[in-house]
Design a protein around this motif. Structure first.
Motif: not given
Length: 328
Positions: A39-41, A46, A68-69, A71, A160, A191, A195
């Motif tokens: 996913s995003k930070p 995370d 490492s991301y 998403p 999500s 996401e 978000e």
């Protein structure tokens, strides 16, 4: 919700890691050790990798677990990247949650199977929650659900994933008990938890269906209307009633952990299993888990694999209640 800054606490130096077992230190010493965040930070995935990184970090100052991301597809991109390109890497972990298992069960990862990866460890539990902005007119879960039933087009829910996702299922369970057809809920598919909170703070959505740990990452900005646990949770959210207390029978625990590629050599897989098993017994890890807004849950290796397979079967039965068909 107080002014506790969970992110700040997670980033404090961990001074007691010298008591971790040798297996944990050995795992953390791998220079190429990496945890993929699907996913995003800013969300709970995370947080999962950050918790693992801090708990396994070498007390002598060795290289930490790199984050490492990746998403996309609410976990699908990270899953397929590992399965198709990195399935034999001995020091690559991927964060997962109960929602990941649900997506796997519902075919959101395509023709994927529980056996496509090796399940390493689940080391914490989270719980679902329903939240609104801190200045929202809705002060109880009942008020929010009443507004959704009365004027469904005016209440947009951030979550999500799409229909059938974990966040959708949590809200659907509540909506159905409130007399609302879950398929008539208005929602925005986002996401990850990061978000969701950004969208709510910007006023794009009026409420979110998410997880407790994500709410704790946003102190002062949200009002949690209900936690989906059997009993009230200790700590910052101790005054937040459960959904059951408010007349809605919905309990949704969310496990958090890591998996790795199916072709990882047995000795490397067992090394990581041992590292996490040892980590979970340490008082320092218990403190970090509590600071992260998570709760005790510990399964590793074969026991976790059996748990995931049973969870897939359980999610399939729940999906049948909403007439959700699995893609072919």
């Amino acid at each position: 919700m107080g002014t506790v800054n969970i992110l700040r606490n997670l980033l404090l130096p961990i001074l007691a890691l010298g008591c971790l077992p040798a297996a944990a230190a050995h795992a953390a010493n791998a220079a190429d050790a990496e945890c993929l965040v699907p996913s995003k930070p800013g969300g709970a995935m995370d947080l999962t990798c950050k918790l693992a990184r801090k708990a396994l970090q070498d007390a002598a100052g060795g290289p930490p677990l790199k984050l490492s991301y990746l998403p996309g597809g609410v976990g699908a991109v990270a899953w397929h990247t590992l399965v198709s390109q990195r399935r034999g890497e001995p020091n690559t972990l991927v964060a997962f949650s109960g929602g990941s298992v649900l997506n796997l069960a519902r075919g959101k990862f395509g023709k994927a199977s529980v056996d496509d990866v090796r399940w390493v460890a689940a080391f914490a539990a989270d719980y679902g929650m329903i939240a609104v902005p801190a200045n929202s007119p809705y002060r109880t879960l009942g008020e929010l659900l009443k507004a959704m039933r009365r004027e469904p087009k005016r209440v947009l829910i951030g979550m999500s994933g799409t229909i059938g996702s974990q966040d959708w299922m949590k809200m659907a369970l509540l909506a159905r008990q409130a007399g609302l057809d879950p398929r008539k809920m208005r929602f925005v598919a986002l996401e990850g938890g990061g978000e969701q909170f950004i969208a709510m703070e910007a006023g794009y959505v009026q409420a979110i269906s998410g997880d407790v740990s994500e709410a704790l990452l946003n102190p002062g900005k949200v009002r949690v209307l209900a936690v989906l646990s059997e009993h009230r949770l200790p700590g910052v959210l101790a005054n937040v009633p459960t959904a059951r207390e408010q007349g809605y029978d919905a309990v949704w625990p969310v496990i958090r952990g890591v998996y790795m590629g199916a072709d990882v050599p047995e000795k490397d897989y067992r090394r990581w299993v041992a590292a996490f098993a040892g980590m979970e017994t340490q008082p320092e890890f218990e403190r970090m888990r509590t600071q992260a807004g998570l709760y005790p849950f510990a399964l590793t290796g074969d026991a976790l694999t059996r748990y995931v397979k049973q969870a897939v079967a359980n999610y399939d039965r729940q999906a049948e209640q909403f007439n959700l068909t699995r893609p072919h």
